[in-house]
Design a protein around this motif. Sequence first.
Motif, PDB file in Angstrom:
ATOM      1  N   SER A 295      39.455  27.418 -17.663  1.00 31.18           N
ATOM      2  CA  SER A 295      40.560  28.281 -18.104  1.00 31.18           C
ATOM      3  C   SER A 295      41.680  28.310 -17.065  1.00 31.18           C
ATOM      4  N   LEU A 296      41.330  28.316 -15.765  1.00 29.35           N
ATOM      5  CA  LEU A 296      42.377  28.294 -14.737  1.00 29.35           C
ATOM      6  C   LEU A 296      43.222  27.018 -14.828  1.00 29.35           C
ATOM      7  N   ALA A 297      42.587  25.923 -15.226  1.00 30.43           N
ATOM      8  CA  ALA A 297      43.310  24.641 -15.317  1.00 30.43           C
ATOM      9  C   ALA A 297      44.051  24.489 -16.653  1.00 30.43           C
ATOM     10  N   HIS A 298      43.782  25.394 -17.610  1.00 27.07           N
ATOM     11  CA  HIS A 298      44.334  25.220 -18.967  1.00 27.07           C
ATOM     12  C   HIS A 298      44.820  26.544 -19.552  1.00 27.07           C
ATOM     13  N   ILE A 299      45.720  27.217 -18.828  1.00 24.70           N
ATOM     14  CA  ILE A 299      46.181  28.498 -19.375  1.00 24.70           C
ATOM     15  C   ILE A 299      47.127  28.296 -20.561  1.00 24.70           C
ATOM     16  N   ASP A 300      47.526  27.048 -20.813  1.00 23.08           N
ATOM     17  CA  ASP A 300      48.289  26.777 -22.031  1.00 23.08           C
ATOM     18  C   ASP A 300      47.374  26.592 -23.238  1.00 23.08           C
ATOM     19  N   THR A 301      46.075  26.528 -22.984  1.00 22.69           N
ATOM     20  CA  THR A 301      45.121  26.304 -24.080  1.00 22.69           C
ATOM     21  C   THR A 301      44.393  27.588 -24.481  1.00 22.69           C
ATOM     22  N   PHE A 302      44.052  28.438 -23.482  1.00 18.99           N
ATOM     23  CA  PHE A 302      43.258  29.639 -23.749  1.00 18.99           C
ATOM     24  C   PHE A 302      43.994  30.902 -23.311  1.00 18.99           C
ATOM     25  N   GLN A 326      51.942  36.124 -18.137  1.00 20.41           N
ATOM     26  CA  GLN A 326      52.600  35.993 -19.444  1.00 20.41           C
ATOM     27  C   GLN A 326      51.647  35.425 -20.502  1.00 20.41           C
ATOM     28  N   LYS A 327      50.802  34.505 -20.090  1.00 29.67           N
ATOM     29  CA  LYS A 327      50.004  33.762 -21.076  1.00 29.67           C
ATOM     30  C   LYS A 327      48.598  34.313 -21.284  1.00 29.67           C
ATOM     31  N   VAL A 328      47.996  34.854 -20.247  1.00 29.09           N
ATOM     32  CA  VAL A 328      46.599  35.277 -20.365  1.00 29.09           C
ATOM     33  C   VAL A 328      46.539  36.742 -20.810  1.00 29.09           C
ATOM     34  N   LYS A 329      45.924  36.967 -21.947  1.00 28.44           N
ATOM     35  CA  LYS A 329      45.917  38.307 -22.540  1.00 28.44           C
ATOM     36  C   LYS A 329      44.688  39.125 -22.148  1.00 28.44           C
ATOM     37  N   LEU A 330      43.652  38.482 -21.641  1.00 28.36           N
ATOM     38  CA  LEU A 330      42.434  39.209 -21.258  1.00 28.36           C
ATOM     39  C   LEU A 330      41.596  38.376 -20.288  1.00 28.36           C
ATOM     40  N   VAL A 331      41.158  39.043 -19.206  1.00 29.99           N
ATOM     41  CA  VAL A 331      40.125  38.466 -18.345  1.00 29.99           C
ATOM     42  C   VAL A 331      38.963  39.463 -18.328  1.00 29.99           C
ATOM     43  N   PHE A 332      37.846  39.071 -18.935  1.00 29.75           N
ATOM     44  CA  PHE A 332      36.692  39.951 -19.085  1.00 29.75           C
ATOM     45  C   PHE A 332      35.573  39.435 -18.174  1.00 29.75           C
ATOM     46  N   VAL A 333      35.015  40.344 -17.369  1.00 30.07           N
ATOM     47  CA  VAL A 333      33.940  39.981 -16.442  1.00 30.07           C
ATOM     48  C   VAL A 333      32.786  40.946 -16.661  1.00 30.07           C
ATOM     49  N   SER A 334      31.559  40.422 -16.720  1.00 25.25           N
ATOM     50  CA  SER A 334      30.405  41.310 -16.893  1.00 25.25           C
ATOM     51  C   SER A 334      29.217  40.836 -16.081  1.00 25.25           C
ATOM     52  N   TYR A 335      28.375  41.802 -15.747  1.00 17.02           N
ATOM     53  CA  TYR A 335      27.092  41.523 -15.078  1.00 17.02           C
ATOM     54  C   TYR A 335      26.073  42.545 -15.558  1.00 17.02           C
ATOM     55  N   GLY A 336      24.782  42.191 -15.415  1.00 18.64           N
ATOM     56  CA  GLY A 336      23.738  43.185 -15.585  1.00 18.64           C
ATOM     57  C   GLY A 336      23.676  44.067 -14.348  1.00 18.64           C
ATOM     58  N   SER A 337      23.236  45.306 -14.532  1.00 23.33           N
ATOM     59  CA  SER A 337      23.199  46.224 -13.379  1.00 23.33           C
ATOM     60  C   SER A 337      22.197  45.764 -12.315  1.00 23.33           C
ATOM     61  N   ARG A 338      21.249  44.910 -12.698  1.00 24.19           N
ATOM     62  CA  ARG A 338      20.292  44.400 -11.710  1.00 24.19           C
ATOM     63  C   ARG A 338      20.777  43.104 -11.059  1.00 24.19           C
TER      64      ARG A 338
END
Lengths: 387, 387
Positions: A295-302, A326-338
Amino acid sequence: MTMKITTLLLLVFTAGAFVTRGQTNQPVDDWKPAPSNQPGQQYPQVNSEGRVRARIRAPQALDVQLDISGKKFPMTKDADGMWTGDSTPQDQGNHYYGLVIDGAQVSDPNGSFIFGSGAWRSDIDIPAIDQDFYALKNVPHGQLRELFYFGKTSNTNRHCFVYTPPDYDKDPNKRFPVLYLQHGYNENETGWGHQGCAGFILDNLIAEGKARPFIVVMENGGIALGGNRPPGGGRGPGAQSRGSGRGGFDFSAFEHALIEDVIPYIDANFRTIADQPHRALAGLSMGGMQTHTISLAHIDTFSHIGMFSGGSIATNEIADMAAFKQKVKLVFVSYGSRENGATGKTNVLALKEAGINSVYYESPNTAHEWQTWRRSLHEFAPLLFKE
Amino acid sequence: MTMKITTLLLLVFTAGAFVTRGQTNQPVDDWKPAPSNQPGQQYPQVNSEGRVRARIRAPQALDVQLDISGKKFPMTKDADGMWTGDSTPQDQGNHYYGLVIDGAQVSDPNGSFIFGSGAWRSDIDIPAIDQDFYALKNVPHGQLRELFYFGKTSNTNRHCFVYTPPDYDKDPNKRFPVLYLQHGYNENETGWGHQGCAGFILDNLIAEGKARPFIVVMENGGIALGGNRPPGGGRGPGAQSRGSGRGGFDFSAFEHALIEDVIPYIDANFRTIADQPHRALAGLSMGGMQTHTISLAHIDTFSHIGMFSGGSIATNEIADMAAFKQKVKLVFVSYGSRENGATGKTNVLALKEAGINSVYYESPNTAHEWQTWRRSLHEFAPLLFKE
């Protein structure tokens, strides 16, 4: 609000379990067949503490063990040659497991079979407090489509699964956004549709009006279809691609395949909205790392980016912050609490401060396992393709 | 003509194998990994005689056996605790198999997993002289779609697979005939799409212009979705329906479900040509018996009838011969040469004499197994929906 109640209930539940565990080593005697069992099989069973009880007939065996994600639990033999053994309490959700019979590592004939840890093996579902969100319900269902097609870049027959939402075939003029959703290391393109419950999660969210209907493409993160597979390979479990990232984390082959083979094929063969604002990329573990790199290399795609237990984006990795914003509408990051999600959380905060829509989600009381990723998809999907 | 050459080649091949078998008990040393193996796995292997060589590490085991469709072959242990054993020569095509480790019946961790004999277990493909017809090739492929929907008659969530031909999504106005294709006893709706290779068989026939493109619906011949399956069941291997005819051969529940739930759902959700001339019913073994019972009772619903290793239609079973003759365009009966197809052959001849288009096919050198049914579908499909 829903999330907060769920979190609270999980805390209450877990606290209760800890009290039980502290008081006695005797398992609570409320065993039930696991929901993941093969039809009609009474074993493996689970109890309200999340213990797993496995059973297998092996009259001549000297030693049989239950193996859950690499941790071994002894089993004992009765007079009829039947071996039974219990695990300690396990986290809610899905776990890979197997049996070790006199040193042979095998699947449990009674469990369900999934592809994980580099092989087809058993998995078990411990009923979870929030299992309703990935349950099979009487709601309109999408289709999970198995596809074979030739990829020029990878010069091989590719194999993927595509989820089309419930309304897909109703109106031949309607077009849909697309999420490209990747599995982890030593998993393959079957994971999200099967143990990931991606279809049921989206069916339920769409039925509740909580997510916009979109297409999900689940490809193999490796590059080549299994060398000694077909002729006769058939469709389905046996026909998975090989690779899954074995041999190191160089994602360039998959990056080329995704950008040059997969996306053009999907755009040519499905009614997609074939532009950057309507295309998302996400993945779990290694799939999250691939999402990060690609995604970092293709912000015109995603436009929408999701990393589940697989990294995050630091502000100093972004070459052109103005363009990214301007182009990236969401960066979502998740982990389990463990898991250790500290860096991910910090990076999300930094992105927010830089003015980028970024969300951090922590799955309560889960580790680097599918319950974390089911919940991550459930949190991520409603945030996609808002207009 | 093609059939005759294939038959001749099979006879030559088999004769050669018999000579080899007669001369020595030593296996021919040209072992290769089976095409059905999990990616990268070197075992099980097959040789040119069709023998199977299995291998598993079980250092503490006292006795390990290879079990192919119920027949056991001894395995021996080397100094490293690795057990190896060979079978006698097997027929070409697909066989269900497993390992017996100190009395425990388990799947082979290296093989592929399919649903057969009432459980998820290993299967192996012995390369066949005619394997090209079900090989994965670089031709346009149809899609294998996994569907969940609610069946009112069966009052349950139903689960099926639908093959749509390669052109299905090209023209939103084009409609297609439908074949309803049933599995056998102790199998389920995954069988035809996976070990049956139905998709590749039709892809290849359509690419060669030998079959008209049509939809194939693969439903569960039982009636209820597994009781202790989802929540969390997910799509795919674990989500199969239970039943598969267990508990006796009363087909009335499936008959009601097929006529009242399945066909109306398919006609409402796919671009079918929803009339009798464009609807076929076929099945293998128990699915052939279901086809026999249901098609005789519903000649206004189905025009093309196929029974693979599962019975035939005698003229005295036809209540109204004039109506049958007018409405039924094909009665196809097949058996493997190692089965007893004498009655089927006789019945086909009698139907022909009565002026009904009827075809008998015998699969050379195969028994009551999937190679017989792959070949039966390959012979049957080109005869469907001629205009």
